[in-house]
Motif scaffolding. Structure first.
Motif, PDB file in Angstrom:
ATOM      1  N   SER A  41      -3.655  19.409 -14.615  1.00  0.00           N
ATOM      2  CA  SER A  41      -3.314  20.619 -13.857  1.00  0.00           C
ATOM      3  C   SER A  41      -1.953  21.156 -14.286  1.00  0.00           C
ATOM      4  O   SER A  41      -1.226  20.515 -15.042  1.00  0.00           O
ATOM      5  N   ASP A  42      -1.631  22.318 -13.778  1.00  0.00           N
ATOM      6  CA  ASP A  42      -0.366  23.013 -14.063  1.00  0.00           C
ATOM      7  C   ASP A  42      -0.135  23.182 -15.554  1.00  0.00           C
ATOM      8  O   ASP A  42       0.949  22.909 -16.080  1.00  0.00           O
ATOM      9  N   THR A  43      -1.168  23.645 -16.242  1.00  0.00           N
ATOM     10  CA  THR A  43      -1.040  23.862 -17.674  1.00  0.00           C
ATOM     11  C   THR A  43      -1.927  25.011 -18.112  1.00  0.00           C
ATOM     12  O   THR A  43      -2.736  25.525 -17.343  1.00  0.00           O
ATOM     13  N   VAL A  45      -4.789  26.812 -20.707  1.00  0.00           N
ATOM     14  CA  VAL A  45      -6.065  26.429 -21.296  1.00  0.00           C
ATOM     15  C   VAL A  45      -5.865  25.907 -22.722  1.00  0.00           C
ATOM     16  O   VAL A  45      -6.576  24.998 -23.154  1.00  0.00           O
ATOM     17  N   SER A  46      -4.891  26.425 -23.438  1.00  0.00           N
ATOM     18  CA  SER A  46      -4.670  25.983 -24.819  1.00  0.00           C
ATOM     19  C   SER A  46      -4.242  24.517 -24.878  1.00  0.00           C
ATOM     20  O   SER A  46      -4.611  23.795 -25.797  1.00  0.00           O
ATOM     21  N   VAL A  47      -3.487  24.055 -23.897  1.00  0.00           N
ATOM     22  CA  VAL A  47      -3.073  22.648 -23.856  1.00  0.00           C
ATOM     23  C   VAL A  47      -4.286  21.766 -23.563  1.00  0.00           C
ATOM     24  O   VAL A  47      -4.469  20.709 -24.184  1.00  0.00           O
ATOM     25  N   ALA A  48      -5.116  22.188 -22.622  1.00  0.00           N
ATOM     26  CA  ALA A  48      -6.329  21.431 -22.308  1.00  0.00           C
ATOM     27  C   ALA A  48      -7.261  21.386 -23.519  1.00  0.00           C
ATOM     28  O   ALA A  48      -7.848  20.339 -23.817  1.00  0.00           O
ATOM     29  N   ASN A  49      -7.379  22.483 -24.245  1.00  0.00           N
ATOM     30  CA  ASN A  49      -8.233  22.517 -25.421  1.00  0.00           C
ATOM     31  C   ASN A  49      -7.670  21.618 -26.526  1.00  0.00           C
ATOM     32  O   ASN A  49      -8.429  20.926 -27.210  1.00  0.00           O
ATOM     33  N   ALA A  50      -6.362  21.601 -26.709  1.00  0.00           N
ATOM     34  CA  ALA A  50      -5.748  20.724 -27.710  1.00  0.00           C
ATOM     35  C   ALA A  50      -5.991  19.259 -27.366  1.00  0.00           C
ATOM     36  O   ALA A  50      -6.313  18.445 -28.244  1.00  0.00           O
TER      37      ALA A  50
END
Length: 81
Positions: A41-43, A45-50
């Motif tokens: 959480s608190d991020t 979408v690009s961080v989650a995809n990475a």
């Protein structure tokens, strides 16, 4: 934003802060030997995809190199199988 850094010499040094810094939170729900459940959480979408791409890259893969048919009695061609 730019902030002037304290320096012993007379040169001007500025520190630039990122306007959209990311500080993701990761909460581990369950942890098993071959599986983990977590909440990111608190991020962005690009961080989650990475993170997703890194996890996929770490999964071992297996490929079959050579197959020899003795007899193909199916309706499919050998090349298709």
């Amino acid at each position: 934003r730019h902030y002037k850094a304290s320096s012993s010499d007379q040169s001007s040094q500025y520190i630039t802060t990122m306007p959209h810094q990311r500080f993701p939170k990761l909460e581990i729900i369950e942890n098993y030997p071959h599986e983990i459940h977590f909440v990111l959480s608190d991020t962005d979408v690009s961080v989650a995809n990475a993170l997703r791409r890194i996890m996929i890259a770490e999964v071992p893969t297996l490929s079959i190199d050579l197959v020899e048919f003795q007899e193909n009695s199916s309706v499919l061609n050998d090349e298709y199988i």
